[in-house]
Design an enzyme around this catalytic site. Sequence first.
Site, short mmCIF file in Angstrom:
data_model
loop_
_atom_site.label_atom_id
_atom_site.label_comp_id
_atom_site.label_asym_id
_atom_site.label_seq_id
_atom_site.Cartn_x
_atom_site.Cartn_y
_atom_site.Cartn_z
N SER A 64 0.79 -1.23 0.00
CA SER A 64 0.00 0.00 0.00
C SER A 64 0.83 1.28 0.00
O SER A 64 0.28 2.34 -0.24
CB SER A 64 -0.93 0.00 1.20
OG SER A 64 -0.19 -0.09 2.40
N HIS B 110 -5.61 -4.43 -1.14
CA HIS B 110 -5.56 -3.38 -2.18
C HIS B 110 -5.63 -3.95 -3.59
O HIS B 110 -5.45 -3.22 -4.56
CB HIS B 110 -4.28 -2.55 -2.03
CG HIS B 110 -4.32 -1.59 -0.88
ND1 HIS B 110 -4.98 -0.38 -0.93
CD2 HIS B 110 -3.80 -1.67 0.37
CE1 HIS B 110 -4.85 0.25 0.22
NE2 HIS B 110 -4.13 -0.51 1.03
N LYS C 140 -12.25 -1.45 1.41
CA LYS C 140 -11.52 -0.66 0.41
C LYS C 140 -12.37 -0.60 -0.87
O LYS C 140 -13.35 0.12 -0.88
CB LYS C 140 -10.12 -1.21 0.23
CG LYS C 140 -9.30 -0.86 1.49
CD LYS C 140 -7.89 -1.32 1.50
CE LYS C 140 -7.22 -0.79 2.76
NZ LYS C 140 -6.34 -1.75 3.42
C1 PLP Z 1 -6.12 -2.02 4.82
C2 PLP Z 1 -5.48 -3.32 5.02
C3 PLP Z 1 -5.95 -4.18 6.02
C4 PLP Z 1 -7.01 -3.78 7.00
O1 PLP Z 1 -8.30 -3.86 6.46
P1 PLP Z 1 -9.49 -3.24 7.29
O2 PLP Z 1 -10.70 -3.84 6.68
O3 PLP Z 1 -9.41 -1.75 7.13
O4 PLP Z 1 -9.31 -3.65 8.70
C5 PLP Z 1 -5.38 -5.43 6.12
N1 PLP Z 1 -4.37 -5.81 5.30
C6 PLP Z 1 -3.89 -4.99 4.34
C7 PLP Z 1 -2.79 -5.48 3.46
C8 PLP Z 1 -4.42 -3.72 4.18
O5 PLP Z 1 -3.94 -2.91 3.24
#
Ligand code: PLP
Length: 397
Positions: A187, A215, A245
Amino acid sequence: MAKFDFIDQEMAQLRESGLFINLRTMDSPADGWMVVDGQRVLNFCTNNYLGLANDARLKRAAQEAINRWGVGPAAVRSIAGTQALHLQLERRLAAFKGVEDALFVQSGFCANQAAIPALVGRDRETGQQDVIFSDRLNHASIIDGARLSGAKVVVYEHCDVADAERVIAENLGQFRRGLLITDGVFSMDGDVAPLDRLYEVAQRYGVMTMVDDAHGEGVLGEGRGIVHQFGLQGCIDVEIGTLSKAFGVMGGVVAGSRQIIDYIRQKARPFLFSSATTPPDTAACLAAVDILESGGELVQRLWDNAAYFRDGLQRLGFDTGHSQTPIIPVMLGEAPLAKAFSRRLFEEGVFAMAIGFPTVPRGLARIRVMNTAVHTREDLDVGLAAFERVGREMGVI
Ligand SMILES: *Cc1c(COP(=O)(O)O)cnc(C)c1O
């Protein structure tokens, strides 16, 4: 010393070192433009890749679910919290990912806390330990899930397949079983894990495989994620995902074979000891799956926008790092410069986050641009013009 002096000291240190986190206040839904701290700005900060966070179809699904089911399940999944909606969503998510079964949990963060300690750890009676092979830049929720498991964690260099093989060869023999874990899309840089080659190495050594595609869903593989992009459905043992996301809502998913998911249902503590996801969230997620399953057009717009913005930045002379996805870092070097750049962009009506040490290594501070399908060409031109003004003013281009 007073009992809570340590807090004052540490807070002062955070402020001095520039690591103190200031929260901005949103006064509008997540969208292409948002009202942030009272100012209407062009938004490049949310993970709302396909614009679903404020989509009329998801909102209607959530409203209807409240009327039909109420607002909360009032129980954990294993007691009285498993509603028909949850099972429907799990079936749909499994089909979406091209695997046998899926477990829906409260967030992507929870999904890692659920899955990793279920699969690896330390045997309480024999003391035998398992081993996790983890990419150096894996997400915090993977790092915490790995720590919680009690397994030994061995880090390999970022996206470095040869180094992954080296640490597996050196360590696996001393442990009961091994699990390789990687983010799908990273990310901070927007680069993509070499999943096919990591899988090949893990398979050769009999190591379990897990990818966290937070992502990648809605972005890679025509929206179905990294496993689909590499054609590895049924090969990667566990896929972690988030509904917060590209899906635009809230929730997490652990997907894989029936055998593994059935087992995790028995073992996962966030599933067993924290209440189920709410009916409006779950129903909105179902509506999001409908859109993602038919969503080639939105995904195409996302990629078109990202390409347009990346080309524009590069043409202006900015360094956009190693991005292969709609996450575009604008590399600036030192953290104070990145912070000042972000502040000036905000004054110019553009909301884009500065990211510095310790989230990324020293000297690699950047502005991170999150592209979406909701921006128009005119929006992107507004954004590029602001980057150009601030970039020239600050001597970056
Ligand atoms: C954003 C993210 C998470 C967390 O997800 P949420 O649903 O916001 O708790 C977990 N792993 C990765 C790789 C992320 O980018």
